[in-house]
Design a protein around this motif. Structure first.
Motif, PDB file in Angstrom:
ATOM      1  N   ASN A 157       0.815  -1.211   0.000  1.00  0.00           N
ATOM      2  CA  ASN A 157       0.000   0.000   0.000  1.00  0.00           C
ATOM      3  C   ASN A 157       0.850   1.265   0.000  1.00  0.00           C
ATOM      4  N   ALA A 158       1.947   1.248   0.744  1.00  0.00           N
ATOM      5  CA  ALA A 158       2.850   2.410   0.769  1.00  0.00           C
ATOM      6  C   ALA A 158       3.433   2.656  -0.623  1.00  0.00           C
ATOM      7  N   LEU A 159       3.856   1.597  -1.299  1.00  0.00           N
ATOM      8  CA  LEU A 159       4.409   1.752  -2.640  1.00  0.00           C
ATOM      9  C   LEU A 159       3.351   2.221  -3.633  1.00  0.00           C
ATOM     10  N   LEU A 160       2.126   1.729  -3.500  1.00  0.00           N
ATOM     11  CA  LEU A 160       1.042   2.171  -4.383  1.00  0.00           C
ATOM     12  C   LEU A 160       0.748   3.662  -4.201  1.00  0.00           C
ATOM     13  N   ARG A 161       0.959   4.169  -2.989  1.00  0.00           N
ATOM     14  CA  ARG A 161       0.770   5.599  -2.729  1.00  0.00           C
ATOM     15  C   ARG A 161       1.992   6.416  -3.134  1.00  0.00           C
ATOM     16  N   GLY A 162       3.055   5.740  -3.568  1.00  0.00           N
ATOM     17  CA  GLY A 162       4.269   6.440  -3.988  1.00  0.00           C
ATOM     18  C   GLY A 162       5.191   6.802  -2.840  1.00  0.00           C
ATOM     19  N   GLU A 163       4.978   6.219  -1.681  1.00  0.00           N
ATOM     20  CA  GLU A 163       5.804   6.530  -0.512  1.00  0.00           C
ATOM     21  C   GLU A 163       7.082   5.705  -0.508  1.00  0.00           C
TER      22      GLU A 163
ATOM     23  N   GLN B 271      11.693   3.078   4.360  1.00  0.00           N
ATOM     24  CA  GLN B 271      13.088   2.926   4.735  1.00  0.00           C
ATOM     25  C   GLN B 271      13.195   2.061   5.981  1.00  0.00           C
ATOM     26  N   ILE B 272      13.977   0.975   5.886  1.00  0.00           N
ATOM     27  CA  ILE B 272      14.199   0.074   7.007  1.00  0.00           C
ATOM     28  C   ILE B 272      15.684   0.141   7.349  1.00  0.00           C
ATOM     29  N   PRO B 273      16.031   0.716   8.506  1.00  0.00           N
ATOM     30  CA  PRO B 273      17.436   0.882   8.875  1.00  0.00           C
ATOM     31  C   PRO B 273      18.208  -0.436   8.831  1.00  0.00           C
ATOM     32  N   ALA B 274      19.425  -0.381   8.342  1.00  0.00           N
ATOM     33  CA  ALA B 274      20.343  -1.520   8.223  1.00  0.00           C
ATOM     34  C   ALA B 274      19.841  -2.590   7.252  1.00  0.00           C
ATOM     35  N   PHE B 275      18.736  -2.337   6.537  1.00  0.00           N
ATOM     36  CA  PHE B 275      18.236  -3.287   5.545  1.00  0.00           C
ATOM     37  C   PHE B 275      18.181  -2.638   4.168  1.00  0.00           C
ATOM     38  N   GLY B 276      17.418  -1.551   4.038  1.00  0.00           N
ATOM     39  CA  GLY B 276      17.344  -0.871   2.752  1.00  0.00           C
ATOM     40  C   GLY B 276      16.102  -0.029   2.602  1.00  0.00           C
ATOM     41  N   VAL B 277      15.891   0.431   1.366  1.00  0.00           N
ATOM     42  CA  VAL B 277      14.780   1.321   1.056  1.00  0.00           C
ATOM     43  C   VAL B 277      13.982   0.748  -0.114  1.00  0.00           C
ATOM     44  N   PHE B 278      12.661   0.740   0.028  1.00  0.00           N
ATOM     45  CA  PHE B 278      11.755   0.386  -1.056  1.00  0.00           C
ATOM     46  C   PHE B 278      11.132   1.693  -1.546  1.00  0.00           C
ATOM     47  N   TYR B 279      11.095   1.885  -2.857  1.00  0.00           N
ATOM     48  CA  TYR B 279      10.463   3.082  -3.400  1.00  0.00           C
ATOM     49  C   TYR B 279      10.001   2.815  -4.820  1.00  0.00           C
TER      50      TYR B 279
ATOM     51  N   THR C 121       5.978   5.704 -20.501  1.00  0.00           N
ATOM     52  CA  THR C 121       6.482   5.941 -19.154  1.00  0.00           C
ATOM     53  C   THR C 121       5.929   4.850 -18.248  1.00  0.00           C
ATOM     54  N   ARG C 122       6.805   4.342 -17.357  1.00  0.00           N
ATOM     55  CA  ARG C 122       6.373   3.285 -16.446  1.00  0.00           C
ATOM     56  C   ARG C 122       6.812   3.604 -15.033  1.00  0.00           C
ATOM     57  N   ARG C 123       6.027   3.152 -14.079  1.00  0.00           N
ATOM     58  CA  ARG C 123       6.409   3.235 -12.671  1.00  0.00           C
ATOM     59  C   ARG C 123       6.767   1.831 -12.224  1.00  0.00           C
ATOM     60  N   VAL C 124       7.952   1.686 -11.615  1.00  0.00           N
ATOM     61  CA  VAL C 124       8.419   0.368 -11.198  1.00  0.00           C
ATOM     62  C   VAL C 124       8.871   0.392  -9.741  1.00  0.00           C
ATOM     63  N   PRO C 125       8.611  -0.694  -8.998  1.00  0.00           N
ATOM     64  CA  PRO C 125       9.104  -0.764  -7.621  1.00  0.00           C
ATOM     65  C   PRO C 125      10.604  -1.047  -7.628  1.00  0.00           C
ATOM     66  N   VAL C 126      11.320  -0.424  -6.679  1.00  0.00           N
ATOM     67  CA  VAL C 126      12.772  -0.566  -6.595  1.00  0.00           C
ATOM     68  C   VAL C 126      13.156  -0.838  -5.144  1.00  0.00           C
ATOM     69  N   PHE C 127      14.185  -1.678  -4.965  1.00  0.00           N
ATOM     70  CA  PHE C 127      14.761  -1.896  -3.645  1.00  0.00           C
ATOM     71  C   PHE C 127      16.229  -1.518  -3.709  1.00  0.00           C
ATOM     72  N   ALA C 128      16.638  -0.652  -2.796  1.00  0.00           N
ATOM     73  CA  ALA C 128      18.045  -0.262  -2.693  1.00  0.00           C
ATOM     74  C   ALA C 128      18.554  -0.751  -1.339  1.00  0.00           C
ATOM     75  N   PRO C 129      19.478  -1.717  -1.330  1.00  0.00           N
ATOM     76  CA  PRO C 129      19.969  -2.241  -0.057  1.00  0.00           C
ATOM     77  C   PRO C 129      20.782  -1.203   0.707  1.00  0.00           C
ATOM     78  N   ALA C 130      20.723  -1.277   2.026  1.00  0.00           N
ATOM     79  CA  ALA C 130      21.488  -0.376   2.889  1.00  0.00           C
ATOM     80  C   ALA C 130      22.976  -0.713   2.787  1.00  0.00           C
ATOM     81  N   HIS C 131      23.804   0.264   3.039  1.00  0.00           N
ATOM     82  CA  HIS C 131      25.249   0.082   2.987  1.00  0.00           C
ATOM     83  C   HIS C 131      25.683  -1.048   3.921  1.00  0.00           C
ATOM     84  N   ALA C 132      25.122  -1.095   5.122  1.00  0.00           N
ATOM     85  CA  ALA C 132      25.483  -2.128   6.101  1.00  0.00           C
ATOM     86  C   ALA C 132      25.162  -3.527   5.564  1.00  0.00           C
TER      87      ALA C 132
END
Length: 96
Positions: A34-40, A43-51, A72-83
């Motif tokens: 639901n957060a991703l559908l709203r475009g939010e 962020q999960i510390p020490a894990f990563g960010v979904f956007y 144009t397309r909207r796609v979900p992305v996961f960026a892992p945290a540095h840790a």
């Protein structure tokens, strides 16, 4: 690991009945969805960010050699945290 195996592992590690873990995990992923559908950003510390990222329209060549315009397309992305990246690179994580 499958979705069911994830639930079983969480139930086992947390020493919580499977039925409770099942509901909690279902609700967790529904909340993320639901957060991703709203475009939010989530962020999960020490894990990563979904956007959600917007990809620009682009031209591609088909197998037949024709040029086709992709919209144009909207796609979900996961960026892992540095840790997390460092932990995986150094292979210090404990496999269970």
């Amino acid at each position: 690991m499958t979705y069911k195996e994830l639930k079983v592992q969480v139930s086992k590690n947390a020493q919580v009945p499977f039925q409770i873990v099942d509901k909690v995990v279902e609700e967790l992923f529904q909340t993320v969805r639901n957060a991703l559908l709203r475009g939010e950003r989530l962020q999960i510390p020490a894990f990563g960010v979904f956007y959600v990222k917007t990809r620009k329209p682009r031209k591609v060549r088909t197998i037949e050699g024709k040029i086709k315009q992709l919209p144009t397309r909207r796609v979900p992305v996961f960026a892992p945290a540095h840790a997390l990246k460092k932990e995986i690179e150094s292979n210090t994580f404990k496999e269970e």
